[in-house]
Design an enzyme around this catalytic site. Sequence first.
Site, mmCIF file in Angstrom:
data_model
loop_
_atom_site.group_PDB
_atom_site.id
_atom_site.type_symbol
_atom_site.label_atom_id
_atom_site.label_comp_id
_atom_site.label_asym_id
_atom_site.label_seq_id
_atom_site.Cartn_x
_atom_site.Cartn_y
_atom_site.Cartn_z
ATOM 1 N N ASP A 123 35.936 18.415 51.356
ATOM 2 C CA ASP A 123 36.188 18.766 52.760
ATOM 3 C C ASP A 123 34.942 19.285 53.468
ATOM 4 O O ASP A 123 35.005 19.694 54.620
ATOM 5 C CB ASP A 123 37.320 19.804 52.858
ATOM 6 N N LYS A 166 41.614 20.946 52.108
ATOM 7 C CA LYS A 166 42.175 21.477 50.873
ATOM 8 C C LYS A 166 43.536 22.113 51.155
ATOM 9 O O LYS A 166 43.754 22.700 52.225
ATOM 10 C CB LYS A 166 41.257 22.561 50.295
ATOM 11 N N GLU A 223 25.125 36.521 52.364
ATOM 12 C CA GLU A 223 26.188 36.376 51.380
ATOM 13 C C GLU A 223 25.696 35.426 50.291
ATOM 14 O O GLU A 223 26.092 34.275 50.215
ATOM 15 C CB GLU A 223 27.469 35.846 52.017
ATOM 16 N N GLN A 266 27.556 24.467 57.586
ATOM 17 C CA GLN A 266 28.026 23.274 56.891
ATOM 18 C C GLN A 266 29.139 22.706 57.757
ATOM 19 O O GLN A 266 29.627 23.379 58.664
ATOM 20 C CB GLN A 266 28.551 23.655 55.513
ATOM 21 N N ASP A 289 26.851 32.766 55.366
ATOM 22 C CA ASP A 289 27.533 32.204 54.218
ATOM 23 C C ASP A 289 26.544 31.395 53.374
ATOM 24 O O ASP A 289 25.846 30.519 53.897
ATOM 25 C CB ASP A 289 28.658 31.294 54.739
ATOM 26 N N ASN A 290 26.488 31.704 52.089
ATOM 27 C CA ASN A 290 25.658 30.919 51.163
ATOM 28 C C ASN A 290 24.247 30.625 51.676
ATOM 29 O O ASN A 290 23.820 29.465 51.696
ATOM 30 C CB ASN A 290 26.344 29.585 50.846
ATOM 31 N N LYS A 342 41.923 31.840 51.738
ATOM 32 C CA LYS A 342 40.958 30.796 52.078
ATOM 33 C C LYS A 342 41.671 29.495 52.452
ATOM 34 O O LYS A 342 41.152 28.689 53.212
ATOM 35 C CB LYS A 342 40.019 30.540 50.897
ATOM 36 N N TYR A 343 42.870 29.312 51.865
ATOM 37 C CA TYR A 343 43.584 28.041 52.088
ATOM 38 C C TYR A 343 44.952 28.224 52.713
ATOM 39 O O TYR A 343 45.647 27.241 52.976
ATOM 40 C CB TYR A 343 43.756 27.296 50.755
#
Lengths: 651, 651
Positions: free
Chosen positions: B345, B250, B410, B310, B381-382, B523-524
């Site tokens: 991504d 991204k 999170e 992930q 995360d998640n 984040k990007y």
Amino acid sequence: MVDEGRRRVVVAHVRPDVEGGRFPAKGIVGRPVRVEADLLADGHDLVTGVLEWQGPDAEGWQAVPLVEDGDDRWHAEFVPDRIGRWRFRIVGWVDRFGTFRRDWAARREAGQLTEADRAAGVALLTDLARGSDDAAAAEALRHWARTLAAAEGLEAASAVVFADELAQAVRRGDPRRFATVLDPPREVVVDPEIALVGAWYEMFPRSASPDPGRPGTLADVVARLDYVAGMGFDVLYLPPIHPIGHTRRKGRNDAPEAGPEDPGSPWAVGSEAGGHDAVDPRLGTLEDFDRLVREAAARGIRVAMDLAFQCSPDHPYVRTHPEWFRHRPDGSIRHAENPPKQYEDIYPLDFETPAWPALWQELKRVVEFWIARGIRIFRVDNPHTKPFPFWEWLIGEIKRRHPDVIFLAEAFTRPKVMYRLAQLGFSQSYTYFTWRHDAREIADYVRELTSPPVVDFFRPNFWPNTPDILARDLREGGRPAFIGRLVLAATLSASYGIYGPAFELMERQPREPGSEEYQDSEKYTVRHWDIGRADSLAPLVARINAIRRENPALADNTSVVFHPLDNPAFIAYSKHDATRSNIILVVVNLDWHRTQAGWVDVQLEAWGWPDDRRYTVHDLLTGARYAWQGRHNYVELNPDRLPAHVFRVEP
Amino acid sequence: MVDEGRRRVVVAHVRPDVEGGRFPAKGIVGRPVRVEADLLADGHDLVTGVLEWQGPDAEGWQAVPLVEDGDDRWHAEFVPDRIGRWRFRIVGWVDRFGTFRRDWAARREAGQLTEADRAAGVALLTDLARGSDDAAAAEALRHWARTLAAAEGLEAASAVVFADELAQAVRRGDPRRFATVLDPPREVVVDPEIALVGAWYEMFPRSASPDPGRPGTLADVVARLDYVAGMGFDVLYLPPIHPIGHTRRKGRNDAPEAGPEDPGSPWAVGSEAGGHDAVDPRLGTLEDFDRLVREAAARGIRVAMDLAFQCSPDHPYVRTHPEWFRHRPDGSIRHAENPPKQYEDIYPLDFETPAWPALWQELKRVVEFWIARGIRIFRVDNPHTKPFPFWEWLIGEIKRRHPDVIFLAEAFTRPKVMYRLAQLGFSQSYTYFTWRHDAREIADYVRELTSPPVVDFFRPNFWPNTPDILARDLREGGRPAFIGRLVLAATLSASYGIYGPAFELMERQPREPGSEEYQDSEKYTVRHWDIGRADSLAPLVARINAIRRENPALADNTSVVFHPLDNPAFIAYSKHDATRSNIILVVVNLDWHRTQAGWVDVQLEAWGWPDDRRYTVHDLLTGARYAWQGRHNYVELNPDRLPAHVFRVEP
């Protein structure tokens, strides 16, 4: 267990629930059991599930899909059509096709649909078919996979994806991959309706004589059945009818020594004439008892038996089974006591005896003895003074073979003990209603009884009086209090009872001021009641019991809604049936001495009505009708006329 | 089982409780675990009981008597002095001697005492001695039996019956006949204090460069440690530091295509340079990481690792373990999506793969890899997008060998899913605090978190912002909102965190109006922050973290009390330590734009204080002191100066 790690759905917080499934919940034959549960899964996939249930002795499971209520809560219902112990469970799994369809819709909306999505759908349907153990459903799924593959273009494919028939095929054929099954299943003891709904009448047979010159008999009770039936009662409850001990018998007004004419307390069970499976010869014979049960049944009345598991010093067990009693170091048997109070006429059974298994079996035999004579309702005296495991075993054993038998717990004790007794099997329970006087106390208590967790295991039976309790309101409030408390008991609780004829004749002389004991209590004395007295409440009782029968709203407790008023002397509440086609609204002026007026804030939303609705409230006690509109309406009650409205609310 | 029918005591409604014992409760080393239970028995006999507990790997049980609180509720405490999995149980039995003594007292009072009562006591003590398996206690009981028998007259016998030493002998020797034991025992996972109490600071290493001409590295983070330590943080949490994928990376502001300079999202883990056990070469090496962990520790700071399970399309697993991903019918791997949103991504791991056991083992290996490098805190995360059984297994396995490791969930998802994750093992959890704006919302939420059942398993971590959430208050409220939300988070929750330097520099430009995404989100994008800016909140953050350290009242959540005000723009609450010697009272003006004034109704009874008490409230932010008296006191806050008081309440 190989799939344990892939079992993504959690089933939690199931209702009905009694101590996490440790005890069964309670149901009524023919009435829906509403089951709820959380279904949770990780991620964004949809979940789905079914409620499965089975009746007594059934092997397979019946099923109905769960419906989502939001916040991961789901529900479904089943209707038990037989009395006995039912089981239910929840099965939840990831809804692969539903998720696919939801995502398809989102992609279509966003213009993202591609042939890869169609291919994924064909693969999914093929995979579902492969896993299904329903051959016809699998074939249908394969058919739909081919249809989806063959559809010309993605719009035609969309029509296939959203076809209702496809959804039905999935519902039938989904192999429920990695499904989570609530295990062990939960149980529901399904009782006859009388376990929840009934008007009870308690009377002492020995006071049933029409002739003041002699005590009453079971035959006199038979003669009085038309009177009881005329008032509309469902259950006739008799204090113990067994032979009464003579050793250390109590006299009139609990005097420590009985005179020659004193009949003794019926709860001092047993004499040379027999014990818990005998009838007091002064009342009659077993055959008289059988006749009473028969004649009552012919009038639609069930006879409730008192189970008072304690003995007089003259009970046969004292000789045949001295090991069932507690002994002093000098070898004498200890009588009941709650120091400094002494109950010399009663020997409690010692449930800590090493011989407890034989004792349990004998008490079970007693219950079965009366079941064999037609009794289906037992009012259990002081169950809280016998161990919890005994009741769980006894009631479980009895209901396994006689699932239509019910037990009423006469436990006036600490709240948690009362609730525990209900959890371990008692079908219904006496309550604190007798001591809840003002509007807030009453509403708080009823809310507690009709909310989880209590509502799942505890069925209340409201009594304005008992032979032990001449309640304050009745002592002090006179006729209006008797009427008001009767209306409250009969309309707040689907089961209620009165101890008569003391109640309908408004007997209210305490043994001493402020005491809950009646002067010349029937517990120790034969009384003669003039049931034909002109001021008797019997006609009103009859009217109220007729209202109960005619209005299904009153045959349940859970629909109760309290309606606020601007005058705390009032209480107002309504009940409605499942379809809200029958609505009863009760308003009682709890000030037994003065006329009160006020405005009730009718909670119309409870009935699904708009705030400007016009309706009629029809007083079923007086026949009067009032035109009401909206939420705020005026009420005025003069206790000297009637302290209560029992309205049917008519649209 | 032979005594099952005589086991008269019920142990029920134990607390702490997580789903009826299905999951362990949570505790903190060195802090008391308060255990409560109902103890019920039939009849009038007294009951008694003990709390028994054992530490990790212990065999025997330690014990302390239960204390009765009324309504059949009992409690006791134990203090776990080691980290790990503790167990406790309740043992309850009928207190035969206590019952005898109570009845003796009642009889004595009523003048009913006889020699038979003395004989019963002697027999009871002899029987207790016979049953006791403690020889010394049994001998003591026999001694007391002889003493009672020998006492001259009943008054002397009374003195024996009420002797404290006799009661102690019974306590030691009582064979606890027919005792009920809570079985299985309940578990408590005892964590280090950091599981409950900590100030967290999140930062992106690649934005830590002091040189705007190049991105930051782990070495730059080391250089910034003094800045972080200077603000008083306990935990430094770094978003993933692993190699970042390049396929479908991204771009800036989540652009679907990255430019050549765009660094990609750190949550797109893995490239040719390695996966979850590698360090992004642009950030440095494993050795740099080790140095960071060491240098942080030297400053009292723990480094928290991000576990983002992930993969980018370039992750080594994609080649070595394609079976761990979900494939389309054409063989390609499915990227993450929540249609219509697409995360090209990122490839999610397929936890439904038949190869799930190998996948689980590999992910466990990753965790152990970082534990071996000194990491003890994982921010996950998640977690709600991976199956519940996986987390229960993973956290259980890790904590079995490394009980000091903690996991922060999170999960910003549905309430029941968040709670379930906490139940199955997460040590602490992100919360909805970020979206709770007004006083009532905040108070209701905090009450929910600090009450049963939630308080037994869920430890909150309050974040005013995260890289994903530029909250409404911060967007719209300017500097006062940043200060107010910081005070709320840091004082309402023993654990809180900020994402900086965006927070202390009051970054509040959304990507588009109303969006929770930051413009040019880190984040990007690599950002460069001028942490020396004159308007930075860093000094205030340091002050607040110092207040947290100096006031034990803030190191716990359960003592929170909300104090009503007559102005809904305010929120006021207090916390106190166990001895109430440290009391913090916080008042925040939630209207970030206007001065507000009002009267706070101080709930003095929460501190055991009388209503006319005089006291000083000492503002720890400004140093100001105010003399207050009683319940009603005036507050006024101008948000442009400071929107909050953080008072120490001084008697």
